[in-house]
Design a protein around this motif. Sequence first.
Motif, short mmCIF file in Angstrom:
data_model
loop_
_atom_site.label_atom_id
_atom_site.label_comp_id
_atom_site.label_asym_id
_atom_site.label_seq_id
_atom_site.Cartn_x
_atom_site.Cartn_y
_atom_site.Cartn_z
N GLN A 204 0.83 -1.21 0.00
CA GLN A 204 0.00 0.00 0.00
C GLN A 204 0.86 1.25 0.00
O GLN A 204 0.56 2.21 -0.71
CB GLN A 204 -0.88 0.01 1.25
CG GLN A 204 -2.17 -0.80 1.07
CD GLN A 204 -3.01 -0.80 2.35
OE1 GLN A 204 -2.87 0.07 3.20
NE2 GLN A 204 -3.87 -1.80 2.47
N ILE A 205 1.95 1.23 0.79
CA ILE A 205 2.85 2.40 0.83
C ILE A 205 3.54 2.57 -0.53
O ILE A 205 3.61 3.67 -1.07
CB ILE A 205 3.90 2.27 1.96
CG1 ILE A 205 3.21 2.16 3.31
CG2 ILE A 205 4.86 3.45 1.96
CD1 ILE A 205 4.15 1.81 4.47
N ALA A 206 4.00 1.45 -1.11
CA ALA A 206 4.68 1.52 -2.41
C ALA A 206 3.75 2.07 -3.48
O ALA A 206 4.17 2.84 -4.35
CB ALA A 206 5.20 0.13 -2.80
N ALA A 207 2.47 1.71 -3.39
CA ALA A 207 1.49 2.15 -4.40
C ALA A 207 1.19 3.64 -4.30
O ALA A 207 0.62 4.23 -5.22
CB ALA A 207 0.20 1.34 -4.26
N MET A 208 1.61 4.28 -3.20
CA MET A 208 1.39 5.72 -3.06
C MET A 208 2.36 6.52 -3.94
O MET A 208 2.14 7.69 -4.21
CB MET A 208 1.56 6.14 -1.59
CG MET A 208 0.36 5.73 -0.73
SD MET A 208 0.75 5.75 1.05
CE MET A 208 0.90 7.51 1.33
N ALA A 209 3.44 5.89 -4.39
CA ALA A 209 4.37 6.58 -5.29
C ALA A 209 3.78 6.60 -6.70
O ALA A 209 3.16 5.63 -7.12
CB ALA A 209 5.72 5.85 -5.32
N PRO A 210 3.96 7.70 -7.45
CA PRO A 210 3.44 7.75 -8.83
C PRO A 210 3.89 6.56 -9.67
O PRO A 210 3.15 6.10 -10.54
CB PRO A 210 4.00 9.07 -9.36
CG PRO A 210 4.11 9.93 -8.13
CD PRO A 210 4.51 9.00 -7.03
N MET A 211 5.08 6.01 -9.44
CA MET A 211 5.53 4.85 -10.22
C MET A 211 4.92 3.55 -9.72
O MET A 211 5.10 2.50 -10.34
CB MET A 211 7.06 4.78 -10.25
CG MET A 211 7.64 5.96 -11.03
SD MET A 211 9.44 5.88 -11.25
CE MET A 211 9.52 4.78 -12.66
N LYS A 212 4.23 3.62 -8.59
CA LYS A 212 3.41 2.51 -8.07
C LYS A 212 4.14 1.19 -7.93
O LYS A 212 3.61 0.12 -8.26
CB LYS A 212 2.15 2.32 -8.94
CG LYS A 212 1.25 3.54 -8.97
CD LYS A 212 -0.20 3.20 -9.20
CE LYS A 212 -1.09 4.43 -9.12
NZ LYS A 212 -1.03 5.12 -7.81
N ARG A 213 5.37 1.25 -7.46
CA ARG A 213 6.12 0.02 -7.19
C ARG A 213 7.24 0.33 -6.21
O ARG A 213 7.58 1.49 -5.97
CB ARG A 213 6.70 -0.56 -8.48
CG ARG A 213 7.77 0.32 -9.15
CD ARG A 213 8.44 -0.41 -10.31
NE ARG A 213 9.39 0.43 -11.02
CZ ARG A 213 10.67 0.59 -10.69
NH1 ARG A 213 11.18 0.00 -9.62
NH2 ARG A 213 11.47 1.35 -11.41
N ALA A 214 7.80 -0.74 -5.66
CA ALA A 214 9.01 -0.59 -4.85
C ALA A 214 10.21 -0.49 -5.79
O ALA A 214 10.17 -1.00 -6.91
CB ALA A 214 9.17 -1.79 -3.93
N GLY A 215 11.27 0.16 -5.32
CA GLY A 215 12.50 0.22 -6.09
C GLY A 215 13.41 -0.96 -5.75
O GLY A 215 13.11 -1.75 -4.86
N THR A 216 14.50 -1.07 -6.48
CA THR A 216 15.49 -2.11 -6.20
C THR A 216 16.73 -1.49 -5.56
O THR A 216 16.98 -0.28 -5.68
CB THR A 216 15.92 -2.83 -7.50
OG1 THR A 216 16.63 -1.89 -8.33
CG2 THR A 216 14.73 -3.38 -8.26
#
Length: 249
Positions: A204-216
């Motif tokens: 849910q937190i990751a989806a709050m970013a415009p890119m809608k994903r976690a980074g690596t």
Amino acid sequence: MDRLKGKVALISGGARGQGAAEARLFTAEGAKVVLGDVLDKEAAAVAEQINKSSPKSAVALHLDVTRAADWRTAVETCEREFGGLDILVNNAGIANMKGVDETTEEEWDAVVGINQKGVWLGMKTAIPAMRKRGGGSIINISSIYGLIGSAGAAAYHGTKGAVRLLTKAAAVQYAPENIRVNSVHPGVIKTPMTDAIDQDALAQIAAMAPMKRAGTAEEVGYVVLFLASNEASFVTGAEYVVDGGYTAT
Ligand code: NAD
């Protein structure tokens, strides 16, 4: 291939996650790396793997970032094994997902000790060695939680915010000596740290970013690599977000 050729780097928390990714990226670009961690076996395995592809490029050692004596040993190891120290990545850190009144005094002290005091001790010990080389680059890993607030990570926010301004203070102090100091502010990054958190809440937190994903870890590592290199020769006191746009909204 040679963006860090001739440079020696010390990376705290290098046994896994972002620190290990940075050790791999740095050595692939010609650096020698000392990686320190409290996870001795894991750190040794990272160094061993690196040395298979880049022989004699990595050394692992025990480093508890809260201990001044460990830092002295780490810096001495850089000088003895590789001839000096040019780059410090203050990457070691721990998370604590509790609010102000839920956090215990022990938890507060542990988070401050590692995330905040550890960064100061690392800089304090590394700077005299960098001075001998005529300059250097320090990259302090903060977080987007060092820029913005959220409910439920009080000590983490406090320490990561402190890292942001400690970075700027050091940048101002050491600019005349050609020692650059910058902070990096990752958003949600997939590493063992976030693997340990409730995955639904994390998604849910990751989806709050415009890119809608976690980074690596590598996506953070490439920014750290840039700051470590001479390509960033006029960059100091800056804060780099690597967050898929999270803090832009
Ligand atoms: P991680 O837990 O995979 O790696 C952190 C490393 O630090 C581990 O190897 C751990 O053993 C080490 N460490 C912990 N205490 C230590 C100590 N006292 N001395 C030496 N080493 C110690 O997590 P990561 O995601 O790779 O975190 C790297 C940095 O990035 C941390 O500072 C973290 O706060 C920050 N960060 C992470 C995220 C994320 O989403 N993963 C987001 C923002 C910031």
